[in-house]
Design a protein around this motif. Structure first.
Motif, PDB file in Angstrom:
ATOM      1  N   VAL A   1       8.788   4.018   8.088  1.00 45.29           N
ATOM      2  CA  VAL A   1       8.167   3.044   8.991  1.00 45.29           C
ATOM      3  C   VAL A   1       9.101   1.847   9.176  1.00 45.29           C
TER       4      VAL A   1
ATOM      5  N   ASP B   1       4.388   8.252  -0.409  1.00 43.87           N
ATOM      6  CA  ASP B   1       3.917   7.039   0.270  1.00 43.87           C
ATOM      7  C   ASP B   1       5.025   6.001   0.382  1.00 43.87           C
TER       8      ASP B   1
ATOM      9  N   GLU C   1       6.843   4.587   3.838  1.00 40.52           N
ATOM     10  CA  GLU C   1       7.004   3.168   4.167  1.00 40.52           C
ATOM     11  C   GLU C   1       8.441   2.872   4.590  1.00 40.52           C
TER      12      GLU C   1
END
Length: 58
Positions: free
Chosen positions: A44, A37, A41
């Protein structure tokens, strides 16, 4: 970003994603999912998500 750096990030995300999905140890699964995760991020933030998906499909 350097092509080798992107490759390494993609490999790490893929590694932790795979470990999270295929692990019987709940603690390790939780750790790997957290790492995955966090790295997603980063993808992103660097606007590399689409490139990562393309890399997975190749």
């Amino acid at each position: 970003m350097d092509k080798k750096a992107k490759q390494r990030i993609f490999e790490l995300v893929d590694y932790y994603e795979g470990r999270a999905l295929n692990n019987d140890d709940g603690n390790l699964e939780y750790y790997c999912q957290g790492r995955c995760d966090a790295m997603l991020e980063v993808l992103v933030a660097l606007d590399l998500v689409n490139e990562y998906i393309d890399w997975q499909l190749d």
